[in-house]
Each structure stands twice: as structure tokens, then as C-alpha cells.
Design a protein around this motif. Sequence first.
Motif, PDB file in Angstrom:
ATOM      1  N   SER A 122       0.831  -1.199   0.000  1.00 58.00           N
ATOM      2  CA  SER A 122       0.000   0.000   0.000  1.00 58.00           C
ATOM      3  C   SER A 122       0.873   1.261   0.000  1.00 58.00           C
ATOM      4  N   THR A 123       0.535   2.202  -0.864  1.00 57.04           N
ATOM      5  CA  THR A 123       1.313   3.442  -0.988  1.00 57.04           C
ATOM      6  C   THR A 123       0.377   4.634  -0.923  1.00 57.04           C
ATOM      7  N   GLU A 124       0.774   5.666  -0.160  1.00 53.61           N
ATOM      8  CA  GLU A 124      -0.027   6.896  -0.097  1.00 53.61           C
ATOM      9  C   GLU A 124       0.496   7.897  -1.118  1.00 53.61           C
ATOM     10  N   VAL A 125      -0.424   8.527  -1.850  1.00 56.03           N
ATOM     11  CA  VAL A 125      -0.048   9.486  -2.891  1.00 56.03           C
ATOM     12  C   VAL A 125      -0.765  10.811  -2.639  1.00 56.03           C
ATOM     13  N   ASP A 126       0.005  11.912  -2.615  1.00 51.51           N
ATOM     14  CA  ASP A 126      -0.566  13.257  -2.442  1.00 51.51           C
ATOM     15  C   ASP A 126      -0.633  13.954  -3.796  1.00 51.51           C
ATOM     16  N   PHE A 127      -1.830  14.401  -4.167  1.00 49.56           N
ATOM     17  CA  PHE A 127      -2.028  15.108  -5.432  1.00 49.56           C
ATOM     18  C   PHE A 127      -2.086  16.614  -5.215  1.00 49.56           C
ATOM     19  N   LYS A 128      -1.606  17.359  -6.184  1.00 48.35           N
ATOM     20  CA  LYS A 128      -1.801  18.807  -6.167  1.00 48.35           C
ATOM     21  C   LYS A 128      -3.257  19.082  -6.550  1.00 48.35           C
ATOM     22  N   THR A 129      -3.689  20.330  -6.402  1.00 53.97           N
ATOM     23  CA  THR A 129      -5.041  20.703  -6.809  1.00 53.97           C
ATOM     24  C   THR A 129      -5.062  20.849  -8.330  1.00 53.97           C
ATOM     25  N   LEU A 130      -6.027  20.182  -8.954  1.00 51.41           N
ATOM     26  CA  LEU A 130      -6.126  20.206 -10.413  1.00 51.41           C
ATOM     27  C   LEU A 130      -7.295  21.074 -10.868  1.00 51.41           C
ATOM     28  N   SER A 131      -7.090  21.844 -11.927  1.00 53.02           N
ATOM     29  CA  SER A 131      -8.191  22.632 -12.492  1.00 53.02           C
ATOM     30  C   SER A 131      -8.968  21.745 -13.463  1.00 53.02           C
ATOM     31  N   GLU A 132     -10.200  22.155 -13.769  1.00 51.82           N
ATOM     32  CA  GLU A 132     -11.018  21.403 -14.716  1.00 51.82           C
ATOM     33  C   GLU A 132     -10.330  21.326 -16.072  1.00 51.82           C
ATOM     34  N   LYS A 133      -9.683  22.437 -16.419  1.00 49.02           N
ATOM     35  CA  LYS A 133      -8.988  22.541 -17.702  1.00 49.02           C
ATOM     36  C   LYS A 133      -7.832  21.514 -17.780  1.00 49.02           C
ATOM     37  N   GLU A 134      -7.098  21.412 -16.670  1.00 51.82           N
ATOM     38  CA  GLU A 134      -5.985  20.448 -16.617  1.00 51.82           C
ATOM     39  C   GLU A 134      -6.485  19.008 -16.802  1.00 51.82           C
ATOM     40  N   ILE A 135      -7.604  18.704 -16.144  1.00 54.66           N
ATOM     41  CA  ILE A 135      -8.170  17.351 -16.234  1.00 54.66           C
ATOM     42  C   ILE A 135      -8.603  17.052 -17.671  1.00 54.66           C
ATOM     43  N   THR A 136      -9.298  17.998 -18.282  1.00 54.72           N
ATOM     44  CA  THR A 136      -9.762  17.827 -19.675  1.00 54.72           C
ATOM     45  C   THR A 136      -8.581  17.653 -20.615  1.00 54.72           C
ATOM     46  N   HIS A 137      -7.578  18.506 -20.445  1.00 60.39           N
ATOM     47  CA  HIS A 137      -6.389  18.447 -21.295  1.00 60.39           C
ATOM     48  C   HIS A 137      -5.692  17.091 -21.123  1.00 60.39           C
ATOM     49  N   TYR A 138      -5.608  16.637 -19.874  1.00 62.21           N
ATOM     50  CA  TYR A 138      -4.958  15.365 -19.576  1.00 62.21           C
ATOM     51  C   TYR A 138      -5.707  14.196 -20.239  1.00 62.21           C
ATOM     52  N   TRP A 139      -7.038  14.214 -20.161  1.00 60.01           N
ATOM     53  CA  TRP A 139      -7.850  13.170 -20.793  1.00 60.01           C
ATOM     54  C   TRP A 139      -7.525  13.060 -22.292  1.00 60.01           C
ATOM     55  N   HIS A 140      -7.385  14.223 -22.928  1.00 56.83           N
ATOM     56  CA  HIS A 140      -7.151  14.246 -24.378  1.00 56.83           C
ATOM     57  C   HIS A 140      -5.739  13.790 -24.781  1.00 56.83           C
ATOM     58  N   THR A 141      -4.852  13.592 -23.802  1.00 60.75           N
ATOM     59  CA  THR A 141      -3.521  13.048 -24.135  1.00 60.75           C
ATOM     60  C   THR A 141      -3.639  11.538 -24.418  1.00 60.75           C
ATOM     61  N   GLY A 142      -4.758  10.947 -23.955  1.00 63.45           N
ATOM     62  CA  GLY A 142      -4.951   9.508 -24.143  1.00 63.45           C
ATOM     63  C   GLY A 142      -4.336   8.659 -23.033  1.00 63.45           C
ATOM     64  N   GLY A 149      -7.861   4.634 -11.610  1.00 65.69           N
ATOM     65  CA  GLY A 149      -7.832   5.961 -10.990  1.00 65.69           C
ATOM     66  C   GLY A 149      -7.608   7.074 -12.000  1.00 65.69           C
ATOM     67  N   ALA A 150      -7.603   6.742 -13.284  1.00 65.70           N
ATOM     68  CA  ALA A 150      -7.499   7.715 -14.381  1.00 65.70           C
ATOM     69  C   ALA A 150      -6.167   8.457 -14.458  1.00 65.70           C
ATOM     70  N   TYR A 151      -5.090   7.835 -13.947  1.00 71.12           N
ATOM     71  CA  TYR A 151      -3.790   8.491 -14.132  1.00 71.12           C
ATOM     72  C   TYR A 151      -2.654   7.478 -14.099  1.00 71.12           C
ATOM     73  N   GLY A 152      -1.555   7.854 -14.757  1.00 69.35           N
ATOM     74  CA  GLY A 152      -0.353   7.038 -14.730  1.00 69.35           C
ATOM     75  C   GLY A 152       0.776   7.856 -14.123  1.00 69.35           C
ATOM     76  N   ILE A 153       1.281   7.427 -12.982  1.00 65.23           N
ATOM     77  CA  ILE A 153       2.314   8.201 -12.264  1.00 65.23           C
ATOM     78  C   ILE A 153       3.614   8.278 -13.065  1.00 65.23           C
ATOM     79  N   GLN A 154       3.846   7.259 -13.914  1.00 66.70           N
ATOM     80  CA  GLN A 154       5.092   7.205 -14.673  1.00 66.70           C
ATOM     81  C   GLN A 154       5.034   8.048 -15.950  1.00 66.70           C
ATOM     82  N   GLY A 155       3.872   8.664 -16.211  1.00 69.17           N
ATOM     83  CA  GLY A 155       3.710   9.455 -17.436  1.00 69.17           C
ATOM     84  C   GLY A 155       3.508  10.928 -17.135  1.00 69.17           C
ATOM     85  N   ILE A 156       2.650  11.546 -17.948  1.00 66.37           N
ATOM     86  CA  ILE A 156       2.365  12.979 -17.841  1.00 66.37           C
ATOM     87  C   ILE A 156       1.854  13.339 -16.441  1.00 66.37           C
ATOM     88  N   ALA A 157       1.052  12.435 -15.852  1.00 67.83           N
ATOM     89  CA  ALA A 157       0.437  12.714 -14.545  1.00 67.83           C
ATOM     90  C   ALA A 157       1.443  12.738 -13.403  1.00 67.83           C
TER      91      ALA A 157
END
Length: 195
Positions: A122-142, A149-157
Motif C-alpha cells: 500500500s502506498t499513499e499518494v498526495d495530489f496537487k489541486t487540479l483545475s477542470e482545464k488540466e483534467i480535460t487536457h490530460y484526458w485528451h492526451t490519451g 484511478g485515471a492516471y499514470g504516475i510514470q507518465g504525464i500525470a
Amino acid sequence: MSNTLILASQSPRRKELLKQLGYDFTCVPADIDESVLSSESPEQYVARLALAKAQAIAIKHHDDVVVLGSDTSVVFGQHILGKPESLSDCHTMLAMLSGNTHEVVTAIAGVKGQRFEVVIVSTEVDFKTLSEKEITHYWHTGEPQDKAGAYGIQGIAGQFVKQIRGSYSAVVGLPLYETAQLLSTFGVKSSMTTD
């Protein structure tokens, strides 16, 4: 003679991590039902899936084959976050994680004949605050589409992650230390094995 090793996964990330450890293995994906059972904790869920994946492959092979199964879930509160099916799904998940701490629970399972062993990390992960725009942009990266959890720590996220407490490789999908320890108990040798 080292045992034959099969990774019960088609995940390019798990493949890469196991290669990093110096193992010789083949990949055979396991097709199992990944629905969460009612009243199942995140730990019970990933342990059950990791074991089911390994057993589904092991049953088709000889008893000298070692099968490694793994499953990773992103957990917020008691919510197990799967892979997002749409932009709106991705928004819901990342909005939950935004500015908060969540847990990534990974289980690995080794199966050889009738013998099996499961380890949970088990690992704890702290996220920064994300804007709606950032989330949308991130989704469109594929990138988020095939990630729990909709993110890859080893990539853009990786840039969303302020801090982690625990195993980085477990968040990617395969805890290196625990995997090497588990496989050595099954007698599987890697190119790093010294004896």
C-alpha cells in the motif's frame, strides 16, 4: 535450472518492471471478471484478482511453472477507482484525487502447482489541486484511459504528484522489492541472483 516464469498480464508497465528485475518470462494475459464484490475491502479485492489471474494461467501449465499475477487499485475513502470510461468519468475521479491524499493498493500473487502466496503493498499518494482545464487536457492526451484511478504516475500525470509514501513501482503496477522477494521464495532466479 530456474523455473519457467509467466506474468499473467499484458500490461506494458508490468512487463517493463519485471524485465528491470532481470527475469526471463513470458506474458499470458488472464481473462477474469474484475467486478468488485459487495462488502469487499480494497485489499481483499486486489488480492483476490491478483490470485485469480495467476491461477487462471497456472491451471493450464505444468506444476514446475511459476505464475505471477498482479492487480492495482486506486482507492479514495472506500471507493475503488477503476479505469475511466469517459471524460466525465475521468473528471469525477481526478476531481476526487485533486488536492487530496489517496491510496494505491497493489497485490502480487505467486502460484506454482497447488502452492500460492499473496503480498499486498500500500502506498499513499498526495495530489496537487487540479483545475477542470488540466483534467480535460490530460484526458485528451490519451494517457488516463487504461489506468486505474485515471492516471499514470510514470507518465504525464507524474507532475500532479506532490509526494508519495511507500513504493513508487507499486503505484506503476508491480512493487519491485516485494516481487523479487516473492519470486525467490518460489525458487525463480533472475540475472541479478548471485548464488
